[in-house]
Design an enzyme around this catalytic site. Structure first.
Site, PDB file in Angstrom:
ATOM      1  N   SER A 247       0.835  -1.198   0.000  1.00 23.21           N
ATOM      2  CA  SER A 247       0.000   0.000   0.000  1.00 23.21           C
ATOM      3  C   SER A 247       0.877   1.259   0.000  1.00 23.21           C
ATOM      4  CB  SER A 247      -0.953  -0.048   1.203  1.00 23.21           C
ATOM      5  OG  SER A 247      -2.014   0.858   1.054  1.00 23.21           O
ATOM      6  N   ASP A 478      -9.134  -4.464  -5.891  1.00 25.99           N
ATOM      7  CA  ASP A 478      -8.601  -3.723  -4.745  1.00 25.99           C
ATOM      8  C   ASP A 478      -9.329  -2.389  -4.621  1.00 25.99           C
ATOM      9  OD1 ASP A 478      -7.038  -2.243  -2.891  1.00 25.99           O
ATOM     10  OD2 ASP A 478      -5.256  -3.371  -3.439  1.00 25.99           O
ATOM     11  N   HIS A 506      -7.759  -5.703  -0.531  1.00 22.71           N
ATOM     12  CA  HIS A 506      -6.567  -4.874  -0.632  1.00 22.71           C
ATOM     13  C   HIS A 506      -5.300  -5.699  -0.485  1.00 22.71           C
ATOM     14  CE1 HIS A 506      -4.095  -1.411  -0.560  1.00 22.71           C
ATOM     15  NE2 HIS A 506      -3.933  -1.327   0.749  1.00 22.71           N
TER      16      HIS A 506
END
Length: 538
Positions: A247, A478, A506
């Site tokens: 991320s 995602d 995610h």
């Protein structure tokens, strides 16, 4: 409105769970959670005040080529056994080592004040086959790499831990590295749950952070953390950096590749961000991702029992959004006397969408309690976990790190007038369900317009001059870092290959054995995945 989903957000505990393949969203945050504080943006669009500090300069040369930085690169890390951590019950703490790394507070003035960066190491299990160190970052910004290594050993069990010393560190302003904690717990409770933030909401945070941390705020940028990461690489004795970032951690890894192309080893960037896109556009695209994920959950819910959204798949998502928005006028009292607001309820629901399909059963049951029985305790628990609130009502410092790092990264430009109206219209068109509660706050999350200084950093395409191949991992479903961002970053980096997971949720490493084996093979043996490789979700 929704808690800190913009740009590169991922709560640290969620990242650890995703790395391990556990996708339940209950209790998804902790004291080092990376994305908190949903209501930091005021509903008005007043012009920003005059900055009170100058932009952080970009010193040249960088890295170990600078003689002034030689003492930092040459330092000997004094490893000691970590103190007992009650939350790391799954790990043999007798083998885990803790230390601090000295880095310059200001890389333009290496002879000035130094900063202590918290570092942890879990040595490779097969020392005779050791490749080197593997640095990890769980996301955020605000996620603790120290906690990622100490508390989630299952996440990297197997080839990675066999062959690498697993190394985590807390970036500037995070965890044990000069943590930023601007608001007290009572003020934070109001901050993360209020449905009436007021025009000065962002200003309250900015002034509180300035009063307590004025000296540090200009130097908590991701670029400075990337420089810290290179100092750590040098102090560990590694010629190249091997790295797994998730991320927001993909942005950190991208900047490292841009800043130190000759030091790039094997980099994996999972759940990629798009650093060339403005904050407002990032928010629009990310809210659109969560809007899509909400509809996918609702469509699945109506096929299951119990489902409080009815049986019509075309109306289920709207019914859920209507219930959540309705809490603004009719909040639910919980058994412990706290209140489930619309803001908190949205936070709990959205946090569950990080986990993908395996988190949907838990969310479906929690919504049934709230919507059919007027019991909001479990939904509020989800929000607390995401916001980093423990059972005693205490918060970690990750919320303020999130805002401070974003603002130091240059998220200061904001549309006004006709441009603002156009942005709001685009948001309403692409994310009507999840942005309806407070659309202006959705655009300015976090609100850097009133931050006490301006950064010199600007959104730009991060390109690396390194000859080393970087592996970017993207997931087609995602919601937090849409798949298009992984495609875009792969192209912008130049020498990169895209590895794709097909499925919801995610990041990918913890959700697919195919992805995991491909990433492990690359990190351990240098085997680059074939271009176009696609994997299914387990």
């Amino acid at each position: 409105m929704i808690t800190r989903f913009s740009r590169r957000a991922l709560p640290a505990a969620v990242a650890a769970a995703l790395l391990a393949g556990c996708t339940s969203s209950a209790g998804s945050g902790d004291a080092a959670s990376g994305t908190t504080s949903p209501a930091a943006a005021p509903a008005t669009t007043a012009a920003p005040p005059t900055p009170t500090a100058t932009p952080t300069p970009t010193p040249k040369p960088t890295g170990q080529a600078d003689p002034a930085l030689k003492p930092f690169y040459g330092q000997q890390i004094a490893w000691t056994q970590c103190a007992d951590d009650p939350q790391s019950t799954k790990i043999d703490e007798s083998v885990v080592q803790c230390a601090t790394l000295k880095v310059p507070l200001d890389y333009a003035n290496p002879a000035g004040e130094a900063l202590d960066v918290a570092v942890v190491r879990n040595p490779a299990l097969k020392q005779d086959q050791r490749v080197g160190s593997l640095l990890v970052n769980p996301g955020g910004p605000g996620g603790s790499g120290v906690n990622m290594v100490k508390r989630s050993p299952d996440g990297y069990a197997g080839p990675l831990h066999d062959r690498f010393d697993m190394v985590g560190f807390d970036p500037r302003g995070v965890g044990l590295t000069s943590p930023l904690n601007c608001l007290d717990d009572k003020a934070r409770d109001e901050w993360v749950t209020t449905d009436a933030p007021g025009a000065d909401h962002g200003k309250v945070l900015a002034e509180a952070c300035q009063a307590k941390y004025a000296k540090v705020l200009p130097f908590v940028s991701t670029r400075n953390t990337a420089r810290d990461m290179d100092v750590l690489r040098g102090a560990l004795g590694d010629q190249k950096l091997n790295y797994l970032g998730m991320s927001y951690g993909t942005y950190l890894g991208s900047l490292y590749a841009e800043e130190f192309p000759d030091r790039v080893g094997r980099l994996v960037l999972d759940g990629a961000t798009s650093p060339s896109t403005s904050l407002v556009q990032h928010n629009i695209e990310q809210y659109a991702g969560f809007d899509r994920a909400l509809k996918a959950f609702a469509a699945d819910c109506v096929t299951k029992d119990p489902c409080s959204l009815g049986k019509d798949p075309d109306k289920a998502a709207q019914k859920l959004a209507g219930f959540l928005d309705g809490l603004k006028d009719h909040p639910l009292k919980t058994a412990n006397g706290r209140t489930l607001t619309a803001n908190a309820a949205w936070t709990g629901v959205i946090s569950s969408l990080y986990g993908g399909e395996k988190a949907w059963t838990n969310l479906r049951n929690i919504l049934a309690f709230a919507m059919l029985r007027d019991k909001g305790e479990y939904l509020l628990d989800l929000a607390d976990g995401y916001n980093g609130r423990d059972g005693d009502g205490k918060y970690g410092a990750s919320a303020d790190a999130y805002t401070a790092i974003h603002c130091a990264d240059g998220a200061t430009d904001a549309p006004t007038g006709e441009q603002l109206q156009a942005a709001l219209a685009e948001l309403a068109a692409k994310a009507p369900l999840v942005s309806g509660h407070e659309p202006t706050m959705a655009l300015f999350d976090p609100d850097c317009r009133i931050w006490p200084f301006r950064s010199a950093e600007k959104p730009h395409a991060v390109a690396s001059k390194s000859d080393a191949t970087i592996v970017v991992v993207g997931s087609t479903g995602d919601p937090a870092t849409p798949y298009a961002w992984s495609e875009k970053l792969t192209t912008e980096l130049g020498h990169a290959v895209l590895l794709t997971r097909e499925g919801e949720g995610h990041t990918a490493y913890g959700k697919s054995a195919c992805i995991r084996s491909s990433v492990d093979a690359f990190l351990v043996d240098g085997t680059v995945p074939a271009a176009g490789t696609r994997c299914k979700t387990d």
